[in-house]
Every structure is written in C-alpha cells, then in structure tokens.
Design a protein around this motif. Structure first.
Motif, short mmCIF file in Angstrom:
data_model
loop_
_atom_site.label_atom_id
_atom_site.label_comp_id
_atom_site.label_asym_id
_atom_site.label_seq_id
_atom_site.Cartn_x
_atom_site.Cartn_y
_atom_site.Cartn_z
N ILE A 142 28.79 11.19 10.81
CA ILE A 142 28.35 12.11 9.74
C ILE A 142 27.80 11.36 8.54
N GLY A 143 27.44 10.12 8.72
CA GLY A 143 26.84 9.36 7.63
C GLY A 143 27.83 8.99 6.55
N GLY A 144 27.32 8.61 5.40
CA GLY A 144 28.18 8.09 4.33
C GLY A 144 28.78 9.15 3.43
N ALA A 145 28.55 10.44 3.73
CA ALA A 145 28.92 11.51 2.81
C ALA A 145 30.42 11.61 2.55
N HIS A 146 31.21 11.56 3.61
CA HIS A 146 32.65 11.74 3.43
C HIS A 146 33.41 10.55 3.96
N PRO A 147 33.39 9.46 3.21
CA PRO A 147 34.07 8.27 3.70
C PRO A 147 35.60 8.49 3.72
N ILE A 148 36.26 7.73 4.57
CA ILE A 148 37.73 7.79 4.63
C ILE A 148 38.26 6.55 3.93
N GLU A 149 39.18 6.79 3.02
CA GLU A 149 39.74 5.68 2.27
C GLU A 149 41.07 5.26 2.89
N VAL A 150 41.22 3.96 3.09
CA VAL A 150 42.51 3.46 3.57
C VAL A 150 43.13 2.59 2.49
N PHE A 151 44.45 2.49 2.55
CA PHE A 151 45.14 1.55 1.67
C PHE A 151 45.69 0.43 2.53
N THR A 152 45.51 -0.81 2.06
CA THR A 152 46.06 -1.95 2.79
C THR A 152 46.55 -3.01 1.82
N THR A 153 47.62 -3.68 2.22
CA THR A 153 48.05 -4.83 1.43
C THR A 153 47.48 -6.11 2.03
N ARG A 154 46.79 -5.95 3.17
CA ARG A 154 46.28 -7.12 3.88
C ARG A 154 44.78 -7.00 4.14
N ILE A 155 44.03 -6.88 3.05
CA ILE A 155 42.58 -6.78 3.20
C ILE A 155 42.02 -8.03 3.89
N ASP A 156 42.76 -9.13 3.84
CA ASP A 156 42.34 -10.37 4.49
C ASP A 156 42.25 -10.23 6.01
N THR A 157 42.89 -9.20 6.55
CA THR A 157 42.86 -9.03 8.02
C THR A 157 41.84 -7.98 8.46
N ILE A 158 40.98 -7.56 7.54
CA ILE A 158 40.14 -6.39 7.83
C ILE A 158 39.15 -6.62 8.99
N TYR A 159 38.80 -7.88 9.22
CA TYR A 159 37.91 -8.15 10.38
C TYR A 159 38.64 -7.96 11.70
N GLY A 160 39.95 -7.86 11.61
CA GLY A 160 40.74 -7.65 12.84
C GLY A 160 41.07 -6.19 13.07
N ALA A 161 40.51 -5.29 12.24
CA ALA A 161 40.78 -3.86 12.42
C ALA A 161 40.05 -3.36 13.65
N THR A 162 40.80 -2.75 14.56
CA THR A 162 40.16 -2.25 15.78
C THR A 162 40.25 -0.74 15.89
N ALA A 163 40.85 -0.11 14.88
CA ALA A 163 40.87 1.35 14.84
C ALA A 163 41.18 1.78 13.42
N LEU A 164 40.89 3.04 13.12
CA LEU A 164 41.30 3.63 11.86
C LEU A 164 42.20 4.79 12.25
N ILE A 165 43.38 4.87 11.63
CA ILE A 165 44.34 5.89 12.05
C ILE A 165 44.70 6.80 10.87
N HIS A 168 46.38 14.65 7.31
CA HIS A 168 45.19 14.26 6.54
C HIS A 168 44.14 15.37 6.62
N PRO A 169 43.63 15.80 5.46
CA PRO A 169 42.70 16.95 5.46
C PRO A 169 41.43 16.71 6.30
N ILE A 170 41.02 15.47 6.44
CA ILE A 170 39.76 15.23 7.13
C ILE A 170 39.91 15.29 8.65
#
Length: 846
Positions: free
Chosen positions: A250-273, A278-280
RNA sequence: GCGGGAGUGGCGGAACUGGCAGACGCGCAAGACUUAGGAUCUUGUGGCCGAAAGGCCGUGCAGGUUCAACUCCUGUCUCCCGCACCA
C-alpha cells in the motif's frame, strides 16, 4: 484459659487495671499531642493507615507496636514527635457490606472505625488522636477534588476512551495494579478480569516517569533495596528507537512503527510481527490474498482473554497477513505476521523479528519456517551457523556487525548510536525512551468514593466544578445494587445540575475516584487536619516533612508508594511543598503468620487483638510481637511462646513490687565506685552494659528481639543476687531498677509507668528522658576482668581470666600454665601466636 | 527466565566489622516449696562416644581463602517473595 493465668498470690500484676489507668492519665496529660515548633527537633513516624474492615489482629498490632516503640524512644530522646493515625475509609467492601446488610456504607464504615479505634486505644499506642482523619469525610475528600482540579488545569488529569480491566464481580474497572496473578482481580483472586472500552479519567503519572525513577536515588539507604528495585521495575524504563516500516503493498501512506532496543540488529530482521489488537492488523487483511484464513485467526486471537498467567510459557502462535514491510535500512521486503506474544500495551504493539539475536523471535521463526540471519558475530566461541542455531545470540557486548551494509564491523554499541542517527537523519526513525509505567486510571463506577468534580454540559463540554463549589458531596441515600454503572448515575438529584459556565442544564460525572487517591497524600493532612481553606498549611508541612520513618507492609511496595511519590511531585510543582520525596525512610515489617500463612480473616487463623489484650494485657502482646522475631522478618505466632513474655513481665513486676517500697525515699546514687562490693560492682556493670546495648539496638538496628533478650538477662542477673537487700546497697538497687524500668518503657509503657510510680516518682514516666550513659557510667560499664578464650590450632582448649588490657606475653604465660591448654602445647613448637587484646589467643603449634 | 531474600538444636531465634556457635525465650527433664500445681524457684537440656575426665562431629550441600568462617570467595540444592513473551 484466662483463669489459668490468674496471678498467683503475692504477685499483683494486673494488666487490665494498670493499662486502663495509664491510658487515662496519658490522655488527661495530653502526652502525645504535638505541635509544629520550628526550634524543636522534629520526628515524624507513621504507620500506614488501615482500611477499617473486619477485626484488628496481631498482624496489625505488630505494625503499630513497631511504630509506637520508635515514637516513644524518640520522645524520650527529646524529639518533637508526630505520630498520627487515621482511616482509609472509602472503598468497595463498605459498599458490598452495605448491600448485603441493607445499611449505608457510612454506617458500616463508622462502626468499623469505632471498633478499630477502641482496639488501638486499648493497646496504648501513643497517637495524637486530635489529628485523626477519615478519608470518607467531606472535609477530607474535598481536597482530593481540589487536587484533581489543579491537575486538570495542568493537563495532568485527562479523559480518554480506553480499554480497561473490568472485574465482573466488582462490576467496576480495576487499575492495572489491581490486576494480580496475571489476570485476576485483586479482591477476587478466582475471577478473571475482562477487557472493556470505557471513557475514563486518568492522571498522568507518566509525565513524572523519569523523576519517579531518578529520585529513587534519594531513597537509597533509607528504603529497603527490594522496594526501590520493585519500583524501578514497575516504571520499566527502556531505551531504544522507533523505526517506521512502509507496507509494500500500500505504499508509504500508512507505515508501521516498531520499537526496538536493538536497532543494531535491524539487518537481521526477517519478519515484522503485530500484536493481535494492533489497529492496522485488520486493515492489512482487507484485500489480502490470505484474508479468508487469516481473519478467523485474528478474531480468535483477539478474543483470547487478557489472562497472562502462563503467558511466558504459552506456545507462540501467529499467522501471515499476506502483506510485506519494507526495511528502511536496506529496502528488503519482509513478511508481516500477527503474533500472540506481541503486546499492544507495550512499545508500539509491533516488533521486528530478529531471530538470530532474540530468543522469542527465534522460537517463532523456527516454528513457522521463517529465515534466520546472523548480523552480529561473536568475538569468542563458536561461529554462529544460521541453520543450526537453537539459542539466539543476544549478548550486547561481545560481537561485531556483519551482513549490515555500511555498518559492518561496528560494535553493537557503536552501531546503535550510528544507526539511530542515520534513521533520524533520513526521517524514518528516532531514538526513544519508553516506560512500562502507565497513566493512572482513577475512575471507578462505584458509590463509596470521592466524586470526580466535573460536569458535562451540552454547550460547554467538560466543565470543572469551581473551587468555591467544593466539595461535590456524595448524595446521602443512593440506590446500591453492586451492578453495572456507578450508583451515582441512578441518583437524579446528584446527576442533574447546572453548568457552572453557562447556567444551562448539565450532568455530573458519576464515577468516583480510586481510593488510592485518598492514601496518596493523607500524611500531609495529618500536619493540619482541620484546615478548611487549603489541603494544609505549607509552613506546617515544611516543619514536619519529610516523614522520618514510614512503616508498613511490603504489599504496598509498588502501588501506594508509587502514587504517593507521584502526588508529592505534583504538589511540589504546585508550589505547596519543596521536597521531592514524602518519606525519607521506609521500613517494611514482616507478616504475622499462623500455621505458616499470613493471618487473615478469610483464612480464619487470626489472633484477635482484643482477645489478646483481655487474656494477657496489651503490654504482653506488644512485648511478644517484638520478641518473637526481628521486625523485618515474618513471625510465626505461638500460643505457647507467648507465655514466656507474660511470665517475664510478671517477674519484673514482682521484683519491683518487692523492693520499691523500701526505695521510695532513697536518694540517687552518686556513681562513686569506691567501697563497692564485688557483687555490686558486677550488677552495676551488667546494668550499664545492658543499657548501652539496648540503646544501640533501638537507635540503629531495630533488633527489638535481642534488646528484650538483654533486658531479660539483666532481670535474671538481679534475681541471681537475691536477697538483694543483703547484697546490694539501696542506692544501687534503686539505680538498677530505675534503668530496668526505663529500658522497658518504649515497649511495655503501661507496666513501666506503674513501676515508675511504685518507685516513688509522681510526675509520670512520660516526662523521663532516655538514660543515655554519662561519663561515670561509661567507666562503670567497662570490664575490669576478661575471660580470654585460648585456642590451639584454631580449636578452643581453655580460657584464662585476666585483667582487661593484659599483654600478650602475660596471657601466653598464663595459658601455658593451664593444664587443658598445656596438654595440647607441650612437646610441640609454637609456630605462631595470634593475639587479639581482651578477645582471643590462638597458638599455632606443630 | 530476570531480580531480591532466607536456610543455625525439638521450636522461635542470638552471634555487631571474620575471633568461645546455639544468648534469650518456648518446650522437655529432674528437684524444691506445696493438700495440689497448669503458680513460683533451682538445676540440666545440639549430636555421637565415654562411668568420668575428656574426645570427636556440628550453622542446607561440595569445595576454597585464613591462625581462625554462620560470617568472605566459587559452585550447588531447597524454600519464600516480586516481575515476567517488555521487543
């Protein structure tokens, strides 16, 4: 059984008579009444105010006894002591009882208060009863309303529709803190809490999250470590970053925000849960290829109750939404799932799953066949192999980034800083600190509480009740059913009012406040209980505060104390007070148990305070609760052991009774050691030593049990010198008995007063000062002769008696002359000697 | 899982900064007083061996440091409390 303990002939200790007599005298002399008096050193000691329900048992009495001992010791030491008592009088049980017994909550509550007061007075606690407060009185709750309005003005009170915990038995909303054992009502521990959406009033405790956390530092040393820790955990500060993931479909209109304490591992993200709530989540399913199978799963997951009892061990469940999120760092598309282990209440309700570096994510991804990608390689140990990993590598420190584009080679710490900065610069994320602490929902759909002082006007909306119209009074005759909406809603004369702004018709808010509001600031009101212009006079509070010693159960370690600390900070920002924290020291006493579980009416294992007082007297009850265990530890009640405390007090009484008559006219002893007999010397030394130790126990460690043991030893010592009148001259007899009486005074005050009077004092022990050792007495407390244990190779082989301060050489010589020691030394060579003057000699032989 | 606390006689507990383990109390036993004792007083009371003197063992368990460990260190077991899929 009372007959069994009828005092024997010759012993006149009659606690019933003595205790009533002295309670009357104290009241007549207004002994415990205190006023703010700036030049005087003050001491504010406070026990948590009780909820007047049921009967007072020895568990309660223990709490008050500890406080009373402290209050009395401080008074004897010359402090201006504030020691008040009051009633946490609003609350659900009153309302339930009123429904059951067809009476009014006020009647029920006031009856209980009368009974509680009778019991507390019967135990002779040194309260300033003029300052008694009852939170259900308009004179008190009016100021709850006043504070609420101040918070409303400052945006610290607000209304929002929110999902709340609803107890089907209470028919009311519970605060998060009132949901216990992972999903049950704190009052009905067998009842699961449900989730409902209702308009609620909230107090913005989160506005003070940082201060509530940081100011815990001020409490270190004064509060128990574990309470500080529990508060810290409850506030739950967590530093990390929020990152926006666009939804690919659906493009950039309604992005999903996540909270993480380990942004350093973000290249290892293999899913968004996403959390099921969650309303979306539902929106994503619209038009999704997997919609048909996913929607029922989502519906089911959302229905699953809030029960969190075995959440930690619960099998992780989830499903694919058919949609994908775009990792803003590398543009990679990763699947969006819904997972039952993601909490809507924490963070943003959405997480990135990094299975290689988070165990929960690994469990989830393995179960559903999602890929694992290592982005941090440990510096030591085995190299991680993605296909074989069973344990996530979640250490922060020992590793370097890989598979992470331009960030490869950084340490996790460096990466967190750089990647957060990068996200901020590109506008898809930012560093953020979140708290577990929630705002405080204070609305309750009940009658017996403080009405929330707002009205709803068609024209003006939410309108605060003006200060001049406070208090908003509870209607006297509500219809109480215990069901559904607040009883106030079905009381038209309460609901229907006029708008303070426009004068048109308006409806009153019908919810009442959480009773934790009442107890969040009550200790300030004690300083100025009758003030009808303000909650209190700031100058009076400035004198008495902070509370020097607060005493209560560990059960209030989180809720009551957190809310109180919050209220304090709000009042400070209102300019009413200057301090940051209400209580400098906190003491959490142990529970009184019987049969291994805490005394409680519902368990039927209570020892009633009044029964205790009638059988043995208050002093015996007080003494026993102090003697049976150190105050911070749980105490197992024993009907047998208590006899020992009773016997001891009788023993003391008989002793004084026997000698007091002949001592009444005897003058004070001049502390002159000349001409003393050995027995006198021994007795006086024992007396002053006991005084020194007991003083220490009262002032520092609060080990009342060992203090009492020492007083018992002193009593035994005196008895061992019988016939005393032959062995000890009158002046010294008088001195010893005087000290004994004063030592007992804080713990068994009635008996001590009686003995004091028997000794010929006609001005009341309450006027006596604590007998701190003076120079001559300090000398007399010193040992002249010491018994030094002698060890050979660390084993005790004998003892030698020597004058205090004897040299090592001398002690060794004497030791070697002792047969039991010589036996182990002769024929061997002394390799080493360890000598602690007046304490110990250890001979190392080979 | 994380955090905190606690393990000492038949029982509650004491032992302060490493220096006589078991103070004090309960219970139990023997004795005194007594018509009687469930009042009071005296004595004894960690375990094992021994007639005794004395010896050995002993603070949840296993090690370690030390002249000396309930106390300090390492590991471990049990129990209690708080938090808990907190991203």
């Amino acid at each position: 059984m009372a007959e069994q303990n009828t005092p024997a002939v010759g012993s006149g200790y009659d606690p019933q008579k003595i205790e009533a007599k002295w309670q009357r005298r104290w009241a007549e002399a207004r002994v415990f009444e205190a006023e703010a008096d700036p030049p005087k050193r003050k001491y504010y000691v406070l026990e948590m105010l009780p909820y007047p329900s049921g009967t007072l048992h020895m568990g309660h009495m223990r709490n008050y006894t500890i406080g009373d001992v402290v209050a009395r010791v401080k008074r004897m030491r010359g402090f201006n002591v504030l020691h008040p008592m009051g009633w946490d009088a609003f609350g659900l049980p009153a309302e339930n009882a009123a429904i059951e017994n067809n009476t009014h909550p006020r009647t029920w509550t006031n009856n209980n208060i009368a009974e509680f007061q009778r019991v507390l007075r019967r135990f002779g606690f040194s309260y300033d009863w003029r300052r008694e407060i009852s939170t259900c009185e308009p004179e008190y709750y009016r100021w709850n309303q006043w504070f609420f309005l101040r918070m409303l003005e400052r945006g610290l009170a607000y209304r929002k529709k929110s999902r709340v915990n609803w107890c089907p038995k209470c028919c009311t909303v519970l605060a998060n803190e009132q949901v216990v054992n992972g999903g049950y009502c704190w009052r009905h521990e067998d009842t699961l809490v449900e989730s409902r959406e209702i308009e609620q009033w909230f107090l913005k405790t989160t506005a003070y999250a940082d201060q509530l956390l940081d100011d815990l530092k001020e409490l270190e040393g004064g509060w128990p470590e574990r309470v500080i820790l529990m508060q810290r955990n409850w506030i739950g500060k967590s530093q990390g970053a929020k990152v926006k993931f666009a939804v690919a479909e659906i493009g950039g209109a309604h992005p999903i925000e996540v909270f993480t304490t380990r942004i350093d591992t973000i290249y290892g993200a293999t899913a968004l849960i996403l959390a099921p709530a969650h309303p979306i989540a539902a929106k994503l399913l619209e038009g999704s290829p997997t919609r048909a199978e996913a929607e029922p799963k989502l519906a089911k997951m959302r229905l699953t109750s809030v029960k969190t009892e075995d959440l930690a061990t619960m099998e992780k469940e989830g499903f694919f939404t058919g949609r994908h999120a775009v990792n803003p760092f590398n543009g990679e598309k990763i699947p969006i799932w819904v997972g039952n282990f993601v909490l809507m209440e924490y963070g943003t309700g959405a997480i990135m799953a990094v299975p290689a570096h988070d165990q929960r994510d690994l469990d989830f991804c393995r179960k559903y066949g999602l890929p694992v990608r290592v982005v941090i390689q440990p510096l030591e140990g085995e190299t991680l192999v993605e296909d074989k990993m069973t344990a996530a590598f979640d250490e922060h420190v020992q590793g370097r980034l890989m598979n992470s584009g331009p960030f490869n080679g950084l340490t996790p710490e460096e990466a967190i800083a750089k990647m957060t900065a990068f996200a901020e610069q590109k506008g898809f994320g930012r560093g953020e600190t979140i708290f577990r602490l929630k705002d405080w929902g204070i609305s309750r759909q009940r009658y017996w509480g403080t009405p929330i002082p707002v009205v709803y006007c068609q024209k003006d909306g939410i309108v605060p009740v003006p200060d001049k119209d406070l208090p908003v009074l509870l209607p006297p005759n509500p219809k109480l059913t215990g069901m559904g909406e607040s009883p106030l809603a079905s009381t038209p004369e309460f609901v229907n009012t006029t708008c303070p702004k426009c004068g048109g018709s308006a409806r009153r808010e019908t919810d009442t406040m959480d009773t934790f509001v009442d107890s969040s600031w009550y200790f300030y009101r004690y300083c100025d209980p009758l003030n009808d212009k303000a909650p209190y006079d700031s100058s009076k509070v400035a004198y008495w505060f902070p509370i020097d010693q607060y005493i209560g159960g560990i059960t209030h370690a989180i809720l009551h104390l957190l809310y109180s600390r919050f209220w304090c900070k709000v009042m400070r920002d209102l300019g009413l007070i200057k301090h940051n924290e209400p209580a400098a020291r906190l003491f959490t006493q142990g529970m009184v148990q019987k049969g291994g579980v805490a005394m409680s009416k519902s368990r039927g294992n209570v020892v009633g305070a009044i029964d205790m007082a009638e059988k043995y007297g208050a002093d015996t009850g007080r003494l026993y609760t102090l003697f049976a265990a150190p105050p911070e530890k749980d105490l197992e009640w024993s009907e047998e052991s208590i006899e020992g405390s009773w016997r001891f007090l009788n023993r003391v009484y008989r002793l004084v009774e026997k000698h007091a008559g002949s001592l009444r006219t005897v003058g004070d002893w001049d502390l002159n050691p000349k001409g003393m007999t050995e027995k006198e010397r021994q007795l006086i030394r024992f007396t002053y030593k006991t005084l020194r130790r007991v003083t220490q126990d009262f002032e520092t460690r609060w080990h009342f049990n060992s203090a009492i043991a020492q007083i018992m030893e002193l009593t035994n010592e005196i008895y061992s010198l019988e016939p005393l009148e032959q062995n000890v001259r009158p002046e010294i007899r008088k001195e010893v008995i005087r000290i004994l009486t004063l030592l007992l005074a804080p713990m068994t005050p009635h008996l001590a007063e009686e003995l004091w009077e028997m000794l010929g004092h006609d001005n009341g022990l309450w006027n006596a000062v604590w007998p701190d050792l003076i120079e001559g007495q300090i000398q007399l407390a010193k040992d002249e002769e010491v018994e030094i244990p002698v060890q050979v190779n660390g084993r005790l082989r004998g003892k030698v008696k020597v004058a205090a301060g004897t040299t090592e050489e001398e002690v060794v010589k004497l030791a070697q002359a002792e047969p039991s020691i010589a036996h182990h030394v002769n024929g061997k060579r002394i390799m080493k000697r360890i000598f602690v003057p007046d304490k110990l000699l250890n001979l190392v032989v080979a």
